[in-house]
Design a protein around this motif. Structure first.
Motif, PDB file in Angstrom:
ATOM      1  N   ALA A 142      32.799  43.497 129.725  1.00 52.15           N
ATOM      2  CA  ALA A 142      33.682  44.405 130.466  1.00 52.15           C
ATOM      3  C   ALA A 142      35.217  44.262 129.535  1.00 52.15           C
ATOM      4  CB  ALA A 142      33.650  43.982 131.741  1.00 52.15           C
ATOM      5  N   PHE A 143      35.285  44.279 128.375  1.00 46.41           N
ATOM      6  CA  PHE A 143      36.599  43.976 127.819  1.00 46.41           C
ATOM      7  C   PHE A 143      37.444  44.964 127.791  1.00 46.41           C
ATOM      8  CE2 PHE A 143      39.842  43.210 124.508  1.00 46.41           C
ATOM      9  CZ  PHE A 143      40.471  41.977 124.827  1.00 46.41           C
ATOM     10  N   ASP A 144      36.798  46.295 127.549  1.00 46.95           N
ATOM     11  CA  ASP A 144      37.248  47.511 127.463  1.00 46.95           C
ATOM     12  C   ASP A 144      37.762  48.149 128.847  1.00 46.95           C
ATOM     13  OD1 ASP A 144      37.250  47.486 124.763  1.00 46.95           O
ATOM     14  OD2 ASP A 144      35.230  48.770 124.343  1.00 46.95           O
ATOM     15  N   THR A 145      37.042  47.863 129.833  1.00 48.56           N
ATOM     16  CA  THR A 145      37.359  48.279 131.129  1.00 48.56           C
ATOM     17  C   THR A 145      38.372  47.421 131.675  1.00 48.56           C
ATOM     18  OG1 THR A 145      35.100  49.273 131.367  1.00 48.56           O
ATOM     19  CG2 THR A 145      36.292  48.597 133.326  1.00 48.56           C
ATOM     20  N   ARG A 146      38.465  45.979 131.643  1.00 44.83           N
ATOM     21  CA  ARG A 146      39.056  45.051 132.253  1.00 44.83           C
ATOM     22  C   ARG A 146      40.608  45.383 131.427  1.00 44.83           C
ATOM     23  NH1 ARG A 146      36.976  39.435 132.954  1.00 44.83           N
ATOM     24  NH2 ARG A 146      38.589  38.446 134.262  1.00 44.83           N
ATOM     25  N   PHE A 147      40.862  45.937 130.328  1.00 41.90           N
ATOM     26  CA  PHE A 147      42.053  46.138 129.589  1.00 41.90           C
ATOM     27  C   PHE A 147      42.067  47.502 129.324  1.00 41.90           C
ATOM     28  CE2 PHE A 147      41.073  41.741 128.826  1.00 41.90           C
ATOM     29  CZ  PHE A 147      42.356  40.926 129.295  1.00 41.90           C
ATOM     30  N   GLY A 148      41.606  48.508 130.248  1.00 40.92           N
ATOM     31  CA  GLY A 148      41.491  49.729 129.595  1.00 40.92           C
ATOM     32  C   GLY A 148      42.720  50.510 129.685  1.00 40.92           C
ATOM     33  N   HIS A 149      43.997  49.838 130.189  1.00 38.95           N
ATOM     34  CA  HIS A 149      45.208  50.536 130.207  1.00 38.95           C
ATOM     35  C   HIS A 149      45.854  50.230 128.901  1.00 38.95           C
ATOM     36  CE1 HIS A 149      45.342  46.559 131.760  1.00 38.95           C
ATOM     37  NE2 HIS A 149      46.305  46.332 131.072  1.00 38.95           N
ATOM     38  N   LEU A 150      45.363  49.249 128.176  1.00 38.81           N
ATOM     39  CA  LEU A 150      45.899  49.389 126.445  1.00 38.81           C
ATOM     40  C   LEU A 150      45.266  50.652 125.765  1.00 38.81           C
ATOM     41  CD1 LEU A 150      45.827  45.320 126.267  1.00 38.81           C
ATOM     42  CD2 LEU A 150      47.636  46.968 126.833  1.00 38.81           C
ATOM     43  N   ASP A 151      45.851  50.797 124.631  1.00 39.18           N
ATOM     44  CA  ASP A 151      45.288  51.761 123.774  1.00 39.18           C
ATOM     45  C   ASP A 151      44.213  51.012 122.709  1.00 39.18           C
ATOM     46  OD1 ASP A 151      46.613  50.509 121.600  1.00 39.18           O
ATOM     47  OD2 ASP A 151      48.452  52.011 121.859  1.00 39.18           O
ATOM     48  N   ASP A 152      43.548  51.685 122.281  1.00 45.12           N
ATOM     49  CA  ASP A 152      42.245  50.949 121.234  1.00 45.12           C
ATOM     50  C   ASP A 152      42.931  49.774 120.152  1.00 45.12           C
ATOM     51  OD1 ASP A 152      40.579  52.388 122.564  1.00 45.12           O
ATOM     52  OD2 ASP A 152      40.428  54.183 120.947  1.00 45.12           O
ATOM     53  N   ALA A 240      49.168  45.874 134.985  1.00 46.64           N
ATOM     54  CA  ALA A 240      48.956  47.297 134.017  1.00 46.64           C
ATOM     55  C   ALA A 240      50.031  47.358 133.041  1.00 46.64           C
ATOM     56  CB  ALA A 240      48.633  48.436 134.921  1.00 46.64           C
ATOM     57  N   GLY A 241      50.889  46.203 132.912  1.00 45.15           N
ATOM     58  CA  GLY A 241      51.790  46.153 131.906  1.00 45.15           C
ATOM     59  C   GLY A 241      53.101  46.802 132.435  1.00 45.15           C
ATOM     60  N   VAL A 242      53.162  47.255 133.683  1.00 45.86           N
ATOM     61  CA  VAL A 242      54.426  47.666 134.174  1.00 45.86           C
ATOM     62  C   VAL A 242      54.823  47.164 135.500  1.00 45.86           C
ATOM     63  CG1 VAL A 242      54.432  49.956 132.916  1.00 45.86           C
ATOM     64  CG2 VAL A 242      53.452  49.813 134.858  1.00 45.86           C
ATOM     65  N   VAL A 243      55.815  47.289 135.922  1.00 40.66           N
ATOM     66  CA  VAL A 243      56.072  46.857 137.513  1.00 40.66           C
ATOM     67  C   VAL A 243      56.500  48.192 138.202  1.00 40.66           C
ATOM     68  CG1 VAL A 243      57.423  45.368 139.168  1.00 40.66           C
ATOM     69  CG2 VAL A 243      56.826  44.696 136.768  1.00 40.66           C
ATOM     70  N   PRO A 244      55.700  48.802 138.860  1.00 43.20           N
ATOM     71  CA  PRO A 244      56.045  49.826 139.666  1.00 43.20           C
ATOM     72  C   PRO A 244      57.093  49.612 140.960  1.00 43.20           C
ATOM     73  CG  PRO A 244      53.653  49.526 140.132  1.00 43.20           C
ATOM     74  CD  PRO A 244      54.291  48.539 138.993  1.00 43.20           C
ATOM     75  N   SER A 245      56.842  48.400 141.705  1.00 43.68           N
ATOM     76  CA  SER A 245      57.764  48.300 142.688  1.00 43.68           C
ATOM     77  C   SER A 245      57.918  46.915 142.686  1.00 43.68           C
ATOM     78  CB  SER A 245      57.532  49.010 143.849  1.00 43.68           C
ATOM     79  OG  SER A 245      58.448  48.685 144.893  1.00 43.68           O
TER      80      SER A 245
END
Length: 692
Positions: A142-152, A240-245
């Motif tokens: 599930a690596f691609d799904t787990r880190f799906g927010h990163l580009d290839d 996801a690599g960002v802090v929305p709030s």
């Protein structure tokens, strides 16, 4: 009877389920979910066993709570670990970004941003999902799904980095022990594990906010920590690599005034997706996904002309409707938040709502504007009121496990798609997509017994009642009138043929035919409805007992009246309902309270199970049973090279089904319902199918 605390039903079996939240002194609360089958279909037995399970779970909860309090970290120690690791990790990141700037390989901003996003994603995943499955089969699969927010490219670099890092979880545990020692905190396995997670949370936030101008301009570390240190763990949005709030802690815990939350700017496209409500998100999903859109009328016609090999696999109407249902219900459970703002607690609340919903939910348009909580509360009040009045409740509380699994599976698919479109929290669905009851599939629904069948057909519907309405026909009366309609015929048809409920209810007058002197039911796709699958299309002989009860005379009478449907009184009054659903609601739910031998979970379909079971006991060939019931038989010889069983053979089989109506007198005449009653019942005016 009133609903049982901590108890739900999967099919007909009762299960005990409890979720216990331990806050303790650790940085993050611990939630322990336990689900155990009570191994009973009887509500009284389930109530006794559930109360015992709850008592034992409370003893366990107190024991675990004491352990957490005794061996966890205090709030001050949590702040120390988090702050110390933030300082150390930001310093390490500073060295790495400086090295990228000085190596002369170019693309400095892009490479620095990729490095920070990789570190934020990896540490955020550790903080959220733990370490137990690191580089295991599920982790890699599930690596691609787990880190799906990163580009290839970033995912490839992350995977390569993990391959060079050795046993990263063990290294982190060693670093956590060293950090506790540095801070003068006594070590224990529990404290090391808490510190390891805290370190990953601190690293995730440090990497995610490293290049934020506001953070870089903040010279006062106390102010920085008052912005970044959460009260109970890092917000899941950091994964996801960002802090929305980022939620600020109380000023008293750090001795400083809190500062406003930090916001990260999203792209226009990300902002559009981030604002979508669950119902809006599912519509956008289906608009963008060709498979989910289905097939247009023009294309469907073209496919029919060109043959089945050119037929594309797309979702049917039922699958699209089920996929839309999950976000529709979820939107009525999550307080009106956008789908991208979903947190684990929202899933917990949704699961609780599904286990408290009545089986009749959203059957009425009135429910459309109601929140799930209001529907659940209303149903609970109704159950209590009926129980206090000694009346029978015709609905059940809690959806079955298959329905809950389907809703969460569809919601999970939508959330994974949304996470690839805009920053979104990492969500764990594993606790909600439950395993089915581990019993043999043949025991999932009990077949009727001979005694149950005899009790059923001894009701006044078949012996004579007071009037023509279904409630009056269930009141016995000496020499009472017997009416021949769906209420009279559907259950005998199911009993003596093994038909599915919908197959029996949607019969047309023209579906009764004759071949070589043998009358039969022609099960096929008609204007009244479709069939379950290709093997469901078949001919079923009409047994001698149905003929004795006057079924063929009834067909002739309906044909003489110019009727198209064999049972027009159960025609649905609006689009979207089936004849079987109308029969179940208007007729079966009135019959069932009068049956003392019927068990929970038994309904119309149990008659089909009875036929299959009885014929197996008579050592009827499996291929014969499959042809009679419209099921696929095993083996290529049976399914491809052998033709359908001849009607004369099947007739001999159906005549062996136990005759539980033999005490009923053959009718001297057929009594059809009055013409005014042979049609769909009036319904409230509708503006069309409800939009979800």
């Amino acid at each position: 009877m009133p609903a049982i605390e901590n108890v739900t039903r999967r099919g007909a079996v009762y299960w005990w389920r409890r979720r216990v939240r331990f806050a303790g002194r650790s940085a993050q609360p611990i939630i322990v979910a336990s689900t155990v089958s009570l191994l009973t279909k009887e509500q009284n037995v389930a109530r006794y066993r559930a109360s015992s399970m709850t008592v034992h779970s409370e003893v366990m909860r107190v024991s675990l709570y004491e352990k957490i309090e005794r061996e966890g970290l205090t709030a001050e120690q949590v702040a120390q670990v988090f702050q110390q690791e933030m300082v150390r990790y930001r310093t390490a990141l500073s060295y790495q970004t400086a090295a990228i700037s000085a190596d002369g390989e170019g693309r400095v901003p892009e490479r620095q941003a990729e490095m920070l996003s990789i570190y934020a994603a990896l540490n955020g995943d550790f903080a959220t999902n733990g370490f137990s499955d690191y580089l295991g089969m599920d982790y890699v699969g599930a690596f691609d799904t787990r880190f799906g927010h990163l580009d290839d490219t970033a995912r490839r670099n992350l995977y390569a980095m993990l391959g060079r890092s050795g046993n990263l979880p063990a290294n982190l545990a060693s670093e956590a022990a060293d950090l506790l020692k540095l801070l003068g905190i006594a070590q224990s396995p529990e404290r090391i594990e808490i510190a390891r997670r805290l370190m990953c949370e601190a690293r995730c936030v440090a990497a995610a906010t490293f290049d934020d101008p506001t953070m870089r301009a903040t010279g006062d570390l106390a102010t920085l920590f008052s912005t970044l240190l959460p009260q109970a763990g890092v917000p899941a949005g950091a994964v996801a690599g960002v802090v929305p709030s980022v939620v600020s802690p109380s000023a008293s815990s750090l001795g400083v005034e809190s500062t406003p939350a930090v916001k990260v700017t999203l792209t226009d496209e990300e902002s559009t997706f981030a604002r979508m409500l669950p119902t809006e998100a599912v519509e956008e999903y289906m608009r963008l996904k060709p498979k989910a859109r289905g097939r247009s009328e023009e294309l469907a016609t073209s496919v029919v002309r060109t043959g089945k090999k050119s037929k594309a696999k797309v979702w049917g109407e039922s699958q699209r409707r089920q996929f839309q249902a999950a976000p529709f219900y979820f939107g009525k459970s999550n307080g009106g938040k956008p789908l991208a703002a979903t947190r684990q607690e929202d899933l917990n609340n949704f699961y609780d709502h599904l286990n408290r919903l009545p089986s009749t939910h959203h059957k009425s348009n009135r429910h459309d504007a109601m929140k799930l909580e209001d529907i659940c509360a209303e149903a609970a009040e109704t159950v209590d009121r009926l129980a206090n009045a000694g009346e029978v409740c015709t609905f059940t509380i809690g959806l079955d496990v298959g329905t809950i699994n389907r809703h969460f599976a569809n919601l999970k698919k939508l959330c994974l798609w949304m996470a690839a479109k805009t920053p979104m929290a990492s969500l764990d669905f594993s606790d909600f997509i439950l395993e089915e009851d581990d019993r043999d599939e043949r025991d999932e629904r009990d077949p009727y017994t001979i005694q149950q069948g005899q009790e059923l057909f001894a009701l006044p519907i078949w012996t004579g009642g007071h009037g023509v309405e279904i409630t009056d026909r269930l009141k016995p009366k000496a020499a009472g009138q017997v009416w021949h309609d769906a209420a009279y015929w559907v259950m005998p048809i199911v009993w003596y043929s093994g038909m599915r409920r919908e197959e029996a209810c949607k019969l047309l007058v023209d579906d009764i035919d004759e071949e070589d002197g043998i009358p039969y039911f022609n099960i096929r796709k008609t204007s009244a409805g479709s069939v379950k699958n290709a093997t469901s299309i078949r001919k079923v002989p009409i047994c001698e007992e149905l003929r004795r009860l006057g079924f063929l005379d009834y067909v002739s009478a309906m044909r003489a009246e110019g009727e198209t449907y064999l049972f027009p009184e159960i025609m649905p009054g609006r689009v979207g309902r089936s004849l079987g659903d109308v029969f179940f609601k208007n007729i079966w739910l009135n019959i069932k309270p009068h049956l003392t031998l019927v068990k929970p979970g038994q309904a119309v379909h149990s008659g089909r199970h009875m036929v299959s079971t009885e014929l197996k006991m008579l050592q009827t060939f499996e291929e014969f049973r499959s042809d009679l019931l419209g099921q696929k038989s095993g083996g290529i010889n049976a399914s491809r090279y052998a033709g359908a069983t001849r009607l004369e053979v099947l007739l001999g089989i159906v005549d062996q089904i136990p005759k539980v109506t033999k005490l009923l007198a053959a009718p001297s005449r057929i009594n059809l319902l009055p013409k005014a009653m042979r049609g769909a019942r009036p319904v409230r005016e509708s503006v069309g199918r409800r939009q979800r």
